[in-house]
Design an enzyme around this catalytic site. Sequence first.
Site, short mmCIF file in Angstrom:
data_model
loop_
_atom_site.label_atom_id
_atom_site.label_comp_id
_atom_site.label_asym_id
_atom_site.label_seq_id
_atom_site.Cartn_x
_atom_site.Cartn_y
_atom_site.Cartn_z
N CYS A 21 35.06 37.38 40.10
CA CYS A 21 35.39 36.41 41.16
C CYS A 21 35.95 37.14 42.38
O CYS A 21 35.58 36.85 43.52
CB CYS A 21 36.42 35.40 40.67
N CYS B 30 40.13 36.72 37.53
CA CYS B 30 38.73 37.05 37.23
C CYS B 30 38.22 38.17 38.13
O CYS B 30 38.12 38.00 39.35
CB CYS B 30 37.88 35.78 37.42
#
Length: 150
Positions: A72, A69
Amino acid sequence: MTEPLHIVCPHCDAVNRLSQQRLSDQPVCGKCSRELFMAKPLDVSSVRFARHIERSDIPVLVDFWAPWCGPCRQMAPAYQQAAQRLEPMVRLLKVDTESAQDVGARYNIRSIPTLALFLRGREVARQPGAMDAGGIVAWTQAQVQAATAR
């Protein structure tokens, strides 16, 4: 006199009893003699997650994330900075939803990154999406204050 707090060791997962006044005194674990607070998020597995959530008397902020991600990975340094500002009043955990899929499913994590705040084993607030360090700290402090006022 206030009741002692239960603090889970980030190294050996032993539950320590500590007075609230001693939180900022760089306390060490009674079992492994290592520091109870490291001013950085702790990566945890499913079993360690449960122990920290269920046995800790201080609020626990969890970053649900995944290695693939982009947002993230972008938020990771901000989460690290937030840990330096929030500990020892809040424990910060990171849960990789790829390796701990059971935790992600249990808490119905549908988007990442997602921050979730736990107090005495119960989720009290959730915030999806990446945030900067100041935003993480402000959001966490506001949610802790609101949850403890209830």
